[in-house]
Motif scaffolding. Structure first.
Motif, PDB file in Angstrom:
ATOM      1  N   THR A   7       0.977  -1.399   0.316  1.00 27.64           N
ATOM      2  CA  THR A   7       0.412   0.069  -0.057  1.00 27.64           C
ATOM      3  C   THR A   7       1.220   1.440   0.257  1.00 27.64           C
ATOM      4  OG1 THR A   7      -1.476  -0.996   1.074  1.00 27.64           O
ATOM      5  CG2 THR A   7      -1.757   0.468   0.995  1.00 27.64           C
ATOM      6  N   LEU A   8       1.953   1.452   0.688  1.00 29.68           N
ATOM      7  CA  LEU A   8       2.898   2.593   0.918  1.00 29.68           C
ATOM      8  C   LEU A   8       3.076   2.046  -0.086  1.00 29.68           C
ATOM      9  CD1 LEU A   8       4.593   2.173   4.400  1.00 29.68           C
ATOM     10  CD2 LEU A   8       2.976   3.898   3.743  1.00 29.68           C
ATOM     11  N   ILE A   9       4.115   1.126  -1.332  1.00 28.96           N
ATOM     12  CA  ILE A   9       4.300   1.694  -2.133  1.00 28.96           C
ATOM     13  C   ILE A   9       3.719   1.793  -3.893  1.00 28.96           C
ATOM     14  CG2 ILE A   9       5.489   0.637  -3.786  1.00 28.96           C
ATOM     15  CD1 ILE A   9       7.161  -1.430  -1.984  1.00 28.96           C
ATOM     16  N   ILE A  10       2.132   1.195  -2.978  1.00 25.54           N
ATOM     17  CA  ILE A  10       1.509   1.980  -4.371  1.00 25.54           C
ATOM     18  C   ILE A  10       1.180   3.707  -4.402  1.00 25.54           C
ATOM     19  CG2 ILE A  10      -0.826   2.055  -5.280  1.00 25.54           C
ATOM     20  CD1 ILE A  10      -0.957  -1.252  -5.032  1.00 25.54           C
ATOM     21  N   ILE A  11       1.494   4.160  -3.301  1.00 21.10           N
ATOM     22  CA  ILE A  11       0.948   6.310  -3.045  1.00 21.10           C
ATOM     23  C   ILE A  11       1.986   6.069  -3.257  1.00 21.10           C
ATOM     24  CG2 ILE A  11       0.220   6.867  -1.096  1.00 21.10           C
ATOM     25  CD1 ILE A  11      -1.252   4.972   0.287  1.00 21.10           C
ATOM     26  N   ALA A  12       3.154   5.905  -2.575  1.00 18.53           N
ATOM     27  CA  ALA A  12       4.499   6.367  -3.134  1.00 18.53           C
ATOM     28  C   ALA A  12       4.712   6.718  -4.496  1.00 18.53           C
ATOM     29  CB  ALA A  12       5.515   6.030  -2.001  1.00 18.53           C
ATOM     30  N   ALA A  13       4.436   5.456  -4.981  1.00 21.17           N
ATOM     31  CA  ALA A  13       4.384   5.344  -6.686  1.00 21.17           C
ATOM     32  C   ALA A  13       3.416   7.000  -7.161  1.00 21.17           C
ATOM     33  CB  ALA A  13       3.927   4.379  -7.214  1.00 21.17           C
ATOM     34  N   LEU A  14       2.467   6.998  -6.739  1.00 21.59           N
ATOM     35  CA  LEU A  14       1.406   7.579  -7.036  1.00 21.59           C
ATOM     36  C   LEU A  14       1.236   9.026  -6.640  1.00 21.59           C
ATOM     37  CD1 LEU A  14      -2.030   8.130  -8.392  1.00 21.59           C
ATOM     38  CD2 LEU A  14      -3.094   7.189  -6.107  1.00 21.59           C
ATOM     39  N   ILE A  15       1.855   9.386  -5.616  1.00 24.96           N
ATOM     40  CA  ILE A  15       2.528  10.701  -5.698  1.00 24.96           C
ATOM     41  C   ILE A  15       3.011  11.187  -6.382  1.00 24.96           C
ATOM     42  CG2 ILE A  15       3.873  12.135  -4.055  1.00 24.96           C
ATOM     43  CD1 ILE A  15       2.292  10.285  -2.263  1.00 24.96           C
ATOM     44  N   ILE A  16       4.603   9.938  -7.161  1.00 22.07           N
ATOM     45  CA  ILE A  16       5.475  10.435  -7.816  1.00 22.07           C
ATOM     46  C   ILE A  16       4.999  10.881  -9.424  1.00 22.07           C
ATOM     47  CG2 ILE A  16       7.548   9.791  -9.020  1.00 22.07           C
ATOM     48  CD1 ILE A  16       8.064   8.406  -5.809  1.00 22.07           C
ATOM     49  N   PHE A  17       4.038   9.999  -9.205  1.00 18.36           N
ATOM     50  CA  PHE A  17       2.988  10.195 -11.041  1.00 18.36           C
ATOM     51  C   PHE A  17       2.648  11.260 -11.178  1.00 18.36           C
ATOM     52  CE2 PHE A  17       0.127   9.528 -13.432  1.00 18.36           C
ATOM     53  CZ  PHE A  17       0.239   9.206 -14.926  1.00 18.36           C
ATOM     54  N   LEU A  18       1.781  11.854 -10.213  1.00 23.12           N
ATOM     55  CA  LEU A  18       0.770  13.642  -9.814  1.00 23.12           C
ATOM     56  C   LEU A  18       2.090  13.931  -9.682  1.00 23.12           C
ATOM     57  CD1 LEU A  18      -1.455  12.133  -7.469  1.00 23.12           C
ATOM     58  CD2 LEU A  18      -2.063  12.337  -9.778  1.00 23.12           C
ATOM     59  N   LEU A  19       3.243  14.133  -9.297  1.00 21.66           N
ATOM     60  CA  LEU A  19       4.137  15.318  -9.164  1.00 21.66           C
ATOM     61  C   LEU A  19       5.169  15.398 -10.711  1.00 21.66           C
ATOM     62  CD1 LEU A  19       5.610  14.775  -5.892  1.00 21.66           C
ATOM     63  CD2 LEU A  19       4.303  17.070  -5.958  1.00 21.66           C
ATOM     64  N   PHE A  20       4.933  14.639 -11.510  1.00 20.96           N
ATOM     65  CA  PHE A  20       5.808  14.292 -12.542  1.00 20.96           C
ATOM     66  C   PHE A  20       4.595  14.956 -13.656  1.00 20.96           C
ATOM     67  CE2 PHE A  20       6.135  12.309 -17.059  1.00 20.96           C
ATOM     68  CZ  PHE A  20       7.316  12.400 -17.403  1.00 20.96           C
ATOM     69  N   ILE A  21       3.410  14.693 -13.200  1.00 18.71           N
ATOM     70  CA  ILE A  21       2.288  15.262 -13.746  1.00 18.71           C
ATOM     71  C   ILE A  21       2.441  16.641 -13.674  1.00 18.71           C
ATOM     72  CG2 ILE A  21       0.060  15.244 -14.668  1.00 18.71           C
ATOM     73  CD1 ILE A  21       1.304  12.795 -15.526  1.00 18.71           C
ATOM     74  N   LEU A  22       2.875  17.259 -13.075  1.00 19.24           N
ATOM     75  CA  LEU A  22       2.238  18.715 -12.682  1.00 19.24           C
ATOM     76  C   LEU A  22       3.832  19.043 -13.113  1.00 19.24           C
ATOM     77  CD1 LEU A  22       0.904  21.076 -10.532  1.00 19.24           C
ATOM     78  CD2 LEU A  22       2.353  19.916  -8.980  1.00 19.24           C
ATOM     79  N   ILE A  23       4.334  18.469 -13.068  1.00 21.68           N
ATOM     80  CA  ILE A  23       5.746  19.690 -13.185  1.00 21.68           C
ATOM     81  C   ILE A  23       5.819  19.463 -14.655  1.00 21.68           C
ATOM     82  CG2 ILE A  23       8.154  19.373 -13.296  1.00 21.68           C
ATOM     83  CD1 ILE A  23       8.575  17.820 -10.805  1.00 21.68           C
ATOM     84  N   ILE A  24       5.311  18.566 -15.247  1.00 24.11           N
ATOM     85  CA  ILE A  24       5.528  18.741 -17.118  1.00 24.11           C
ATOM     86  C   ILE A  24       4.604  19.691 -17.382  1.00 24.11           C
ATOM     87  CG2 ILE A  24       7.025  16.936 -17.636  1.00 24.11           C
ATOM     88  CD1 ILE A  24       4.326  15.648 -18.004  1.00 24.11           C
ATOM     89  N   THR A  25       3.047  19.522 -16.458  1.00 23.99           N
ATOM     90  CA  THR A  25       2.200  20.664 -17.126  1.00 23.99           C
ATOM     91  C   THR A  25       2.065  21.593 -17.875  1.00 23.99           C
ATOM     92  OG1 THR A  25       0.438  19.304 -16.025  1.00 23.99           O
ATOM     93  CG2 THR A  25      -0.331  20.859 -16.169  1.00 23.99           C
ATOM     94  N   LYS A  26       2.071  21.680 -18.411  1.00 19.29           N
ATOM     95  CA  LYS A  26       2.142  23.670 -19.762  1.00 19.29           C
ATOM     96  C   LYS A  26       0.803  24.455 -19.146  1.00 19.29           C
ATOM     97  CE  LYS A  26       4.534  23.318 -23.336  1.00 19.29           C
ATOM     98  NZ  LYS A  26       3.808  23.868 -25.038  1.00 19.29           N
ATOM     99  N   LEU A  27       1.168  25.631 -18.530  1.00 20.61           N
ATOM    100  CA  LEU A  27       0.380  26.427 -17.972  1.00 20.61           C
ATOM    101  C   LEU A  27       0.244  27.638 -19.639  1.00 20.61           C
ATOM    102  CD1 LEU A  27      -2.321  26.962 -16.058  1.00 20.61           C
ATOM    103  CD2 LEU A  27       0.242  28.893 -15.049  1.00 20.61           C
ATOM    104  N   THR A  28      -0.864  27.735 -19.775  1.00 20.92           N
ATOM    105  CA  THR A  28      -1.523  29.366 -20.980  1.00 20.92           C
ATOM    106  C   THR A  28      -1.894  29.549 -20.249  1.00 20.92           C
ATOM    107  OG1 THR A  28      -1.697  26.768 -22.747  1.00 20.92           O
ATOM    108  CG2 THR A  28      -2.209  29.926 -23.087  1.00 20.92           C
ATOM    109  N   ILE A  29      -1.211  31.489 -20.077  1.00 23.45           N
ATOM    110  CA  ILE A  29      -2.317  32.076 -19.269  1.00 23.45           C
ATOM    111  C   ILE A  29      -2.864  33.442 -21.250  1.00 23.45           C
ATOM    112  CG2 ILE A  29      -1.847  34.540 -18.132  1.00 23.45           C
ATOM    113  CD1 ILE A  29      -0.175  32.650 -16.654  1.00 23.45           C
TER     114      ILE A  29
END
Length: 236
Positions: A7-29
């Protein structure tokens, strides 16, 4: 391994994945500004994930306060589609001279406390894309001679500003700039719009760099929440 370790491994992997998505997300203003004598309008649209996330800040009215040397700002914010009134929030705020001076003081405090602030900001702006700049102005003073002189000055000012922006950001297309003089009567109308794009990860990196190069003790910030004239109201 026991179930809780998985469970901890899955949660950690999910957090890392979400952080990765956030980092590469392009914001258009998308920025849109219009000024025509007593008619002002300012709109900022934020969009990410191909339009799945949308947020709009609409300021249709900026005027002087009758009670003193203050600026009254009527602001509307919307989440999601603009055609959905249920997610619209409206408020009216007052900006006093004290608020303006306090914001300048806070900017000065940050510059003083952060080493190489100019280098940090310039490094971030080099990764920012600037596209579809359109800046049109209709101008006249009522006098042909002064209108002609000031029209040339406005052309020069616009050229200088665009030159500075292109030196700091990555200009993606040729700006559309117009200055139309009118010699019959006094008028000033200007319309400006542009699109800014950057990755959220680059903005987060700037925040980490500011914390890393922070020096001295706590900064003495003076900015307070803007005074609200009328309570916020939600559209239903």
């Amino acid at each position: 391994m026991s179930w809780w370790i998985w469970t901890l491994i899955i949660i950690a992997a999910l957090i890392i994945f979400l952080l990765f998505i956030l980092i590469i997300t392009k914001l258009t203003i998308t920025i849109s500004l219009y000024h025509g004598n007593d008619n002002d309008h300012f709109k900022v649209k934020l969009r990410a994930w191909f339009g799945l996330i949308k947020y709009t800040i609409d300021i249709p009215l900026v005027k002087l306060d009758d009670d003193g040397p203050n600026v009254v700002v009527e602001q509307k914010t919307k989440k999601g589609k603009e055609s959905n009134p249920s997610k619209e929030k409206e408020s009216k705020k007052k900006i006093t001279p004290h608020d303006f001076i306090a914001s300048l003081n806070d900017t000065k405090e940050i510059v003083i406390h952060v080493q190489s602030m100019h280098r940090i900001i310039r490094g971030f702006l080099k990764k920012v894309k600037l596209d579809q700049i359109e800046w049109k102005t209709l101008f006249g003073t009522g006098d042909a001679a002064s209108t002609g002189t000031l029209t040339g000055t406005i052309w020069g000012m616009k050229g200088s500003i665009i030159g500075i922006l292109s030196g700091y950001m990555r200009l993606q297309s040729m700006p559309v700039i117009e200055v139309t003089p009118t010699f019959q009567h006094a008028v000033i109308q200007t319309q400006f719009s542009c699109i800014i794009q950057f990755r959220i990860g680059n903005a987060i990196l700037v925040g980490f760099k500011i914390l890393r190069y922070w020096r001295g003790g706590m900064a003495k910030f003076k900015t307070k929440p803007l005074s609200t004239i009328s309570g916020e109201k939600h559209s239903v």
